[in-house]
Motif scaffolding. Structure first.
Motif, PDB file in Angstrom:
ATOM      1  N   ALA A  94       0.839  -1.272   0.010  1.00 38.66           N
ATOM      2  CA  ALA A  94       0.109   0.080   0.114  1.00 38.66           C
ATOM      3  C   ALA A  94       0.834   1.339   0.096  1.00 38.66           C
ATOM      4  CB  ALA A  94      -1.022   0.083   1.076  1.00 38.66           C
ATOM      5  N   ARG A  95       2.235   1.076   0.526  1.00 38.98           N
ATOM      6  CA  ARG A  95       3.022   2.348   0.405  1.00 38.98           C
ATOM      7  C   ARG A  95       3.299   2.600  -1.020  1.00 38.98           C
ATOM      8  NH1 ARG A  95       7.289   1.166   5.127  1.00 38.98           N
ATOM      9  NH2 ARG A  95       7.282  -0.648   3.823  1.00 38.98           N
ATOM     10  N   GLN A  96       3.051   1.645  -1.830  1.00 29.30           N
ATOM     11  CA  GLN A  96       3.681   1.987  -3.136  1.00 29.30           C
ATOM     12  C   GLN A  96       2.458   2.465  -3.950  1.00 29.30           C
ATOM     13  OE1 GLN A  96       6.619  -0.461  -5.176  1.00 29.30           O
ATOM     14  NE2 GLN A  96       6.833  -1.722  -2.977  1.00 29.30           N
ATOM     15  N   LEU A 128      -5.197   1.650   5.484  1.00 23.47           N
ATOM     16  CA  LEU A 128      -4.420   1.752   4.289  1.00 23.47           C
ATOM     17  C   LEU A 128      -3.208   2.852   4.468  1.00 23.47           C
ATOM     18  CD1 LEU A 128      -6.971   1.163   1.638  1.00 23.47           C
ATOM     19  CD2 LEU A 128      -5.034  -0.213   1.948  1.00 23.47           C
ATOM     20  N   HIS A 129      -2.217   2.754   3.866  1.00 22.03           N
ATOM     21  CA  HIS A 129      -1.289   3.988   3.919  1.00 22.03           C
ATOM     22  C   HIS A 129      -1.697   5.141   3.216  1.00 22.03           C
ATOM     23  CE1 HIS A 129       2.421   6.116   3.606  1.00 22.03           C
ATOM     24  NE2 HIS A 129       2.340   6.118   2.504  1.00 22.03           N
ATOM     25  N   ASN A 130      -2.407   5.079   2.320  1.00 20.90           N
ATOM     26  CA  ASN A 130      -3.212   6.180   1.588  1.00 20.90           C
ATOM     27  C   ASN A 130      -4.329   5.623   0.934  1.00 20.90           C
ATOM     28  OD1 ASN A 130      -3.970   8.341  -0.079  1.00 20.90           O
ATOM     29  ND2 ASN A 130      -1.970   8.184  -1.417  1.00 20.90           N
ATOM     30  N   PRO A 165       4.119  11.936  11.240  1.00 20.90           N
ATOM     31  CA  PRO A 165       5.699  11.827  11.125  1.00 20.90           C
ATOM     32  C   PRO A 165       5.906  12.337   9.925  1.00 20.90           C
ATOM     33  CG  PRO A 165       4.174   9.615  11.142  1.00 20.90           C
ATOM     34  CD  PRO A 165       3.330  10.762  11.444  1.00 20.90           C
ATOM     35  N   ASP A 166       4.971  12.641   8.810  1.00 20.01           N
ATOM     36  CA  ASP A 166       5.414  13.052   7.470  1.00 20.01           C
ATOM     37  C   ASP A 166       4.050  13.769   6.795  1.00 20.01           C
ATOM     38  OD1 ASP A 166       3.692  10.891   6.272  1.00 20.01           O
ATOM     39  OD2 ASP A 166       5.543   9.770   6.310  1.00 20.01           O
ATOM     40  N   ALA A 167       4.248  14.741   5.967  1.00 20.05           N
ATOM     41  CA  ALA A 167       2.948  15.406   5.414  1.00 20.05           C
ATOM     42  C   ALA A 167       1.842  14.529   4.909  1.00 20.05           C
ATOM     43  CB  ALA A 167       3.544  16.194   4.550  1.00 20.05           C
ATOM     44  N   VAL A 216       1.321   9.515  15.160  1.00 14.16           N
ATOM     45  CA  VAL A 216       0.585   8.639  14.939  1.00 14.16           C
ATOM     46  C   VAL A 216       0.941   8.203  13.330  1.00 14.16           C
ATOM     47  CG1 VAL A 216      -2.029   8.574  14.037  1.00 14.16           C
ATOM     48  CG2 VAL A 216      -1.422   9.681  16.167  1.00 14.16           C
ATOM     49  N   ASP A 217       1.028   6.852  13.252  1.00 16.05           N
ATOM     50  CA  ASP A 217       1.522   6.510  11.875  1.00 16.05           C
ATOM     51  C   ASP A 217       0.604   5.305  11.443  1.00 16.05           C
ATOM     52  OD1 ASP A 217       2.997   6.514   9.504  1.00 16.05           O
ATOM     53  OD2 ASP A 217       4.896   6.313  10.838  1.00 16.05           O
ATOM     54  N   ASP A 218       0.732   4.820  10.183  1.00 12.21           N
ATOM     55  CA  ASP A 218       0.385   3.526   9.642  1.00 12.21           C
ATOM     56  C   ASP A 218       0.978   2.527  10.049  1.00 12.21           C
ATOM     57  OD1 ASP A 218       1.880   4.422   8.021  1.00 12.21           O
ATOM     58  OD2 ASP A 218       1.056   3.701   6.196  1.00 12.21           O
ATOM     59  N   VAL A 219       2.163   2.368  10.026  1.00 17.48           N
ATOM     60  CA  VAL A 219       2.903   1.168  10.093  1.00 17.48           C
ATOM     61  C   VAL A 219       4.563   1.342  10.312  1.00 17.48           C
ATOM     62  CG1 VAL A 219       3.504   1.049   7.754  1.00 17.48           C
ATOM     63  CG2 VAL A 219       3.967  -0.972   8.561  1.00 17.48           C
ATOM     64  N   ILE A 220       5.030   0.639  11.319  1.00 19.67           N
ATOM     65  CA  ILE A 220       6.223   0.397  11.558  1.00 19.67           C
ATOM     66  C   ILE A 220       7.141  -0.457  10.924  1.00 19.67           C
ATOM     67  CG2 ILE A 220       7.900   0.337  13.587  1.00 19.67           C
ATOM     68  CD1 ILE A 220       5.624   1.057  15.408  1.00 19.67           C
ATOM     69  N   VAL A 221       8.216  -0.226  10.114  1.00 20.48           N
ATOM     70  CA  VAL A 221       8.817  -1.368   9.683  1.00 20.48           C
ATOM     71  C   VAL A 221      10.201  -1.464  10.165  1.00 20.48           C
ATOM     72  CG1 VAL A 221       9.664  -2.139   7.232  1.00 20.48           C
ATOM     73  CG2 VAL A 221       7.400  -1.103   7.617  1.00 20.48           C
ATOM     74  N   THR A 222      11.287  -0.529   9.799  1.00 18.17           N
ATOM     75  CA  THR A 222      12.440  -0.649  10.352  1.00 18.17           C
ATOM     76  C   THR A 222      12.530   0.121  11.560  1.00 18.17           C
ATOM     77  OG1 THR A 222      13.113   1.433   9.288  1.00 18.17           O
ATOM     78  CG2 THR A 222      13.746  -0.539   8.152  1.00 18.17           C
ATOM     79  N   GLY A 223      11.674   1.231  11.887  1.00 16.37           N
ATOM     80  CA  GLY A 223      11.578   1.981  13.190  1.00 16.37           C
ATOM     81  C   GLY A 223      12.343   3.354  12.792  1.00 16.37           C
ATOM     82  N   GLY A 224      12.856   3.535  11.775  1.00 17.64           N
ATOM     83  CA  GLY A 224      13.548   4.913  11.439  1.00 17.64           C
ATOM     84  C   GLY A 224      12.602   5.985  11.293  1.00 17.64           C
ATOM     85  N   THR A 225      11.576   6.049  10.906  1.00 17.81           N
ATOM     86  CA  THR A 225      10.701   7.167  10.927  1.00 17.81           C
ATOM     87  C   THR A 225      10.572   7.275  12.429  1.00 17.81           C
ATOM     88  OG1 THR A 225       9.759   6.527   8.945  1.00 17.81           O
ATOM     89  CG2 THR A 225       8.531   8.265  10.191  1.00 17.81           C
ATOM     90  N   LEU A 226      10.067   6.403  13.200  1.00 22.47           N
ATOM     91  CA  LEU A 226       9.644   6.877  14.555  1.00 22.47           C
ATOM     92  C   LEU A 226      11.034   7.303  15.234  1.00 22.47           C
ATOM     93  CD1 LEU A 226       7.307   4.108  15.791  1.00 22.47           C
ATOM     94  CD2 LEU A 226       6.785   6.181  15.264  1.00 22.47           C
TER      95      LEU A 226
END
Ligand code: R5P
Length: 301
Positions: A94-96, A128-130, A165-167, A216-226
């Motif tokens: 969904a992120r793509q 969904l991511h978007n 965490p992002d626009a 508030v985010d949809d998904v954590i993968v690597t944790g980098g964003t958080l």
């Protein structure tokens, strides 16, 4: 209900809880892997004339789980059910959702076409991511917000500011905040598109000083964003950082990165199974089965 519920291998514990919430047990299905990793699926129930749910999170390893879903749907379809409803607690790819650079594929659209191609009639999915990717489907899709399970816990916190965490996450945060008297701040995040998972810059817009910043985010993968966000928020004076994400699609090392980070609490749901060895004290997993079961119940009523 004249329904059957099957599960793939991605999150059988959640699938069982969902089925139990609907007063059913999971339908029998054989999923085997050949030595070369090819998958073969066989449903062992009479599906003719029934509404059949197939529960599968498209989590890591996403292609494996996607293929299982497609084969499950095909094996059900051959038994002439009334309807096939795919239930994706987590929708991978969904992120793509858009083409960032010339020459890229539009993966979320390809996945939508694949799901439709095996005879799925309806889809239920969570966070969904978007939401724009709903437009890639011709079949009806019910999209549930997973973040709603965190609302009571957030209402118990004091001096809160919700942070996106992002626009791209702004709309999600705004709907999370509906009817809550909580201010909003924004992290402007730029990704390095030539290097997956690399963030090139981040800055905070809004006041977070002396507040509990709730990302508030949809998904954590690597944790980098958080983790990068949390460093920044603490630098700007946040007294505590709580991270909420509906999906925990952890990869190797995510648990350690989060454990050693300035994030004070991490709240996720169980749309994706987090293995026990990746649990740690800051991580709290909220149940999502009843949310998903209630969307399924409405669909067959
Ligand atoms: C990005 O736009 C998503 O909403 C998530 O913030 C991101 O995918 C999380 O990935 P990671 O944990 O690897 O930073």
């Amino acid at each position: 209900m004249d329904t059957l519920i099957f599960s793939g291998n991605s999150n059988p514990v959640l699938a069982k809880q969902i089925a139990e919430g609907l007063g059913q047990s999971l339908g029998k299905v054989e999923i085997i892997r050949f030595a070369d990793s090819e998958c073969r699926v066989r449903v062992e129930e009479e599906v003719e004339g029934k509404d059949v749910f197939i529960i599968q999170s498209l989590s890591n390893p996403v292609d494996e789980h996607l293929m299982e879903l497609l084969l499950l749907a095909d094996s059900v379809k051959r038994g002439e059910p009334r309807k096939i409803i795919a239930v994706l607690p987590y929708h991978g790819y969904a992120r793509q959702d858009r083409i960032h650079r010339p020459g890229e594929c539009l993966s979320a659209q390809v996945v939508a076409k694949l799901i439709e191609s095996v005879g799925v009639d309806k889809l239920i999915t969570v966070e969904l991511h978007n939401e724009a990717i709903l437009g890639f489907f011709k079949i009806p899709v019910v999209h549930i917000s997973g973040l709603s399970v965190f609302r009571p816990a957030v209402e118990d916190l004091s001096d809160v500011v919700v942070v996106t965490p992002d626009a791209g996450a702004l709309k999600r945060a705004q709907s999370f905040l509906e009817n809550l008297d909580i201010p909003l701040a924004l992290i402007e995040k730029k990704r390095d598109l030539d290097h997956p998972h690399k963030i090139s810059s981040m800055k905070v817009v809004g006041d977070v000083k002396d507040k509990t910043a709730v990302i508030v985010d949809d998904v954590i993968v690597t944790g980098g964003t958080l983790v990068n966000g949390a460093y920044l928020l603490k630098e700007k004076g946040a007294k505590q950082v709580v991270a909420l994400a509906t999906h925990a699609d952890f990869v190797g090392g995510t648990d350690k990165i989060l454990k050693d980070s300035p994030v004070d609490k991490i709240w996720v749901t169980d749309t994706i199974a987090v293995p026990n060895e990746m649990h740690f004290s800051k991580l709290q997993i909220f149940p999502s089965a009843s949310l998903i079961a209630s969307a399924m119940r409405k669909m067959v009523r």
